[in-house]
Design an enzyme around this catalytic site. Sequence first.
Site, PDB file in Angstrom:
ATOM      1  N   GLU A 267     -10.389  -8.074   4.665  1.00 29.11           N
ATOM      2  CA  GLU A 267      -9.730  -8.036   5.966  1.00 29.11           C
ATOM      3  C   GLU A 267     -10.494  -8.693   7.113  1.00 29.11           C
ATOM      4  O   GLU A 267      -9.869  -9.335   7.976  1.00 29.11           O
ATOM      5  CB  GLU A 267      -9.437  -6.577   6.346  1.00 29.11           C
ATOM      6  CG  GLU A 267      -8.476  -5.902   5.394  1.00 29.11           C
ATOM      7  CD  GLU A 267      -8.371  -4.418   5.673  1.00 29.11           C
ATOM      8  OE1 GLU A 267      -9.333  -3.688   5.374  1.00 29.11           O
ATOM      9  OE2 GLU A 267      -7.341  -3.992   6.204  1.00 29.11           O
TER      10      GLU A 267
ATOM     11  N   GLU B  73       0.855  -1.193   0.000  1.00 31.89           N
ATOM     12  CA  GLU B  73       0.000   0.000   0.000  1.00 31.89           C
ATOM     13  C   GLU B  73       0.892   1.244   0.000  1.00 31.89           C
ATOM     14  O   GLU B  73       0.671   2.182  -0.742  1.00 31.89           O
ATOM     15  CB  GLU B  73      -0.943   0.007   1.209  1.00 31.89           C
ATOM     16  CG  GLU B  73      -1.900   1.209   1.194  1.00 31.89           C
ATOM     17  CD  GLU B  73      -2.955   1.208   2.292  1.00 31.89           C
ATOM     18  OE1 GLU B  73      -3.219   0.145   2.889  1.00 31.89           O
ATOM     19  OE2 GLU B  73      -3.533   2.282   2.549  1.00 31.89           O
TER      20      GLU B  73
ATOM     21  N   ARG C 117      -7.509   3.374  13.142  1.00 36.30           N
ATOM     22  CA  ARG C 117      -8.340   2.166  13.019  1.00 36.30           C
ATOM     23  C   ARG C 117      -8.268   1.321  14.297  1.00 36.30           C
ATOM     24  O   ARG C 117      -9.241   0.685  14.688  1.00 36.30           O
ATOM     25  CB  ARG C 117      -7.967   1.350  11.775  1.00 36.30           C
ATOM     26  CG  ARG C 117      -8.922   0.216  11.486  1.00 36.30           C
ATOM     27  CD  ARG C 117      -8.687  -0.430  10.126  1.00 36.30           C
ATOM     28  NE  ARG C 117      -9.233   0.330   9.021  1.00 36.30           N
ATOM     29  CZ  ARG C 117     -10.498   0.236   8.582  1.00 36.30           C
ATOM     30  NH1 ARG C 117     -11.347  -0.590   9.158  1.00 36.30           N
ATOM     31  NH2 ARG C 117     -10.909   0.975   7.564  1.00 36.30           N
TER      32      ARG C 117
HETATM   33  N1  LUZ Z   1      -5.532   2.101   4.316  1.00 38.75           N
HETATM   34  C1  LUZ Z   1      -5.818   3.385   4.583  1.00 38.75           C
HETATM   35  C2  LUZ Z   1      -6.219   1.099   4.869  1.00 38.75           C
HETATM   36  O1  LUZ Z   1      -5.151   4.269   4.070  1.00 38.75           O
HETATM   37  N2  LUZ Z   1      -6.847   3.673   5.401  1.00 38.75           N
HETATM   38  C3  LUZ Z   1      -7.590   2.722   5.994  1.00 38.75           C
HETATM   39  O2  LUZ Z   1      -8.525   3.023   6.722  1.00 38.75           O
HETATM   40  C4  LUZ Z   1      -7.272   1.376   5.730  1.00 38.75           C
HETATM   41  N3  LUZ Z   1      -7.947   0.389   6.326  1.00 38.75           N
HETATM   42  C5  LUZ Z   1      -7.589  -0.853   6.090  1.00 38.75           C
HETATM   43  C6  LUZ Z   1      -6.546  -1.124   5.235  1.00 38.75           C
HETATM   44  N4  LUZ Z   1      -5.879  -0.166   4.632  1.00 38.75           N
HETATM   45 MO1  MOS Z   2      -4.698  -2.950   3.357  1.00 36.48          MO
HETATM   46  S1  MOS Z   2      -4.012  -3.322   5.210  1.00 36.48           S
HETATM   47  O1  MOS Z   2      -6.253  -3.036   3.166  1.00 36.48           O
HETATM   48  O2  MOS Z   2      -3.636  -2.556   2.231  1.00 36.48           O
END
Ligand code: LUZ
Ligand code: MOS
Length: 752
Positions: free
Chosen positions: A706, A226, A304
């Site tokens: 998730e 990510e 979160r």
């Molecule tokens: N990524 C993000 C995430 O930038 N914000 C989120 O709330 C999130 N939640 C789960 C996985 N990735």
């Molecule tokens: Mo994610 S932890 O939904 O890249």
Amino acid sequence: MKNIDSKGHVTGKSVYLDDIPVRQDTLFAAVYSAPVAHARILSLDTSGAQNFPGVVAVFTAGDIPGENQIGGTIPDETLLAEEEIIYQGEPIAVVVAENEYIAREAREKIKLEYETLEAITDPREAAEKGSLLLSPRTLAMGDASSQWDKCSYVFSGSTKIGGQEHLYIETQGAYCFPKENGNLTVYSSTQSPTAIQRAIAKVLGKGMHQIETDVTRLGGAFGGKEDQATPWACMAALASSSLQKPVKLVLSRQDDLRMTGKRHPYAADFKIGLSADLKIMAFEVTYYQNGGAVNDLSLAIAERTLFHATNSYYIPHIKSTIYSCKTNLPPNTAFRGFGGPQGMFVMESAIAKAAQELEIPALKIQQKNLLKEGDLLYYGQKVKQVHIRKAWQTAFREFEIRKKQKEIDDFNKKNPLIKKGLALMPITFGISFTATFLNQARALVHVYTDGSVGVSTGAIEMGQGVNTKMLQVTAQTLGITPSRIKLESTNTTRVANTSPTAASSGADLNGQALLIACRGILQRLKKLAGELHGANASEIDLKDEKIFVGGQFTGMSWETLISEAYLRRMQLSEIGHYATPEIYFDKEKKKGSPFAYHVYGTAMLVSKVDCLRGTYEFEEVKIIHDFGESMNPVIDTGQVEGGVIQGMGYVTMEELAYSKSGRLLSNSLSTYKVPDIYSVPKVFVVKPLKVSGPKHAILKSKAVGEPPLMYGLGAYFAVRNAMRAFNPGFKYFDSPITPEKVLLGLYEKVKA
Ligand code: LUZ
Ligand code: MOS
């Protein structure tokens, strides 16, 4: 419908980054990284690498034409270290050579002089020393501090939760091509093509329009791509732009393990207060999040965690505080669940602690406090269509949990050295990015003159099956067969300003945008069909590639209609834009309704512990899961199964070890154990809860990426309960519960 990639995957024909045919003038890069966790750089001499036969160039911070800055959320992360080293594995230089073997050999010739500084690896220590990524944040409802006197029982304790390595099968990598006029095209194994585009533009001092990111699919990501696919793409782009040659940079497994961040380890303290009839009256919790050396996504992950502090329970008085701690570890990052698992683990530990002290099963407390329709979550959101009680009750009925518990109690009485333990794990997980602005997506649909269809969205296929779902949305909306539809690569020139494919929302957000695009084309086609058949657009249906008026087949096919539309110069392409309605969060008031909906479910886990050896296995894992109305039960069940096993690994066998000086000790697959096929429980059942799906879910089919991981947390408590049948006083909440810890815990003498 099967996953459209199944055949390519099992025949080895699916194309990943490393399968892109290599252009013959391609150069290969390797990263020279910090050998220590915290130090001041005194001198850097790259000449040994530079002069190594086959090496073309070596890049350091000084060679960056734009900003040496890749921080995705806040600008606190250099691409290449300048004066200070802040974690072991931090990139310092990029060696570019004729092939990757030369590049990796040559990097050993770089000479670095440095002065070692004290390294912090523990989050509590970081908090004590004031080493924080951001000042602590608090969320609250009611007034917990005024409640303790009114509670019949008050317990406090602390927990530790380890991190987790993503172990995507495909390591991080990028392949960058120079184009005319200073433009670049970069192929990257990323969940965030736009983040790559933005960071490269910044590092090279170019506009985003000059950078094109293209992604076909990833061999797994789990959150690890990510934010952390970005540096490698920037380094390949830096070299490619400077040398005007294609440059490929793919991390070896060992480099990947050493250089990239993981799930955040946490430490936490809690205090829980209950009424005489086991209602949780008050809860207070402080989390110490081990953020690593820079922010990365730690602040969003912390948020979160706060949102999931109460898991599936209604608690009227609660205060939660989180310290995002800055340590000298690689920046910890997104990982399936994104802070949710840590929050839920502490809640479940608090309940387990109370149950232990009260000498009752934890499930009595769990059951008593499950959310009801209209309950207020402490961040301000009222839960609607709450299915947690239904999931819990269904699990009790279908899995005969009372009978199971009795069998286990009898078994434990008869067997002095083998003990079984049962745990229940209810989950409630919020769907949407917590940063509201990220909850948007776009899709681009082209209908070609032969009636075939090309679909582009911002979603990244990483094995989770999102492309199959996108194809289903298109086929269903246009009434055509899947074989006519092609899912294009994810490309920033076709779909701009993409949010990461993350937060379990890839199918929802991109699917809704795609639905809007398909409906736009459909509407025009219906109008035309109406004109051709002397009917109203509202009477027209497109189904099975045929055109119907008022349910009657007109004799006209989809292909003919498209051909007519083209001859009439009709618009056969469409962009759909979607932004999740209603959600918001007021940062000042710290209240809001950040999630489109929640996903619910309940797992039952049964462990069997060998009390001579400390080893254990899982006899049964049975789950009632809320899929909404699944649009693809095969894919969705696979997501639950994979998620649960990954969650079980997290709290049982996966143990990251760092030396005191911040070196990753579990730096290979011989020292970091993940679940394999033998770790799968002998009995493994996933059943859908019979419910209707919410309107914000794509085709009412709920997000599934998730939430199931958190069922796996129950594995910790199932093992712990079995241990307590042998050593009732076992008192820790220290994940992962490895066989070593089990053995020590079984024989630890506990003071009365
Ligand atoms: N990524 C993000 C995430 O930038 N914000 C989120 O709330 C999130 N939640 C789960 C996985 N990735
Ligand atoms: Mo994610 S932890 O939904 O890249």
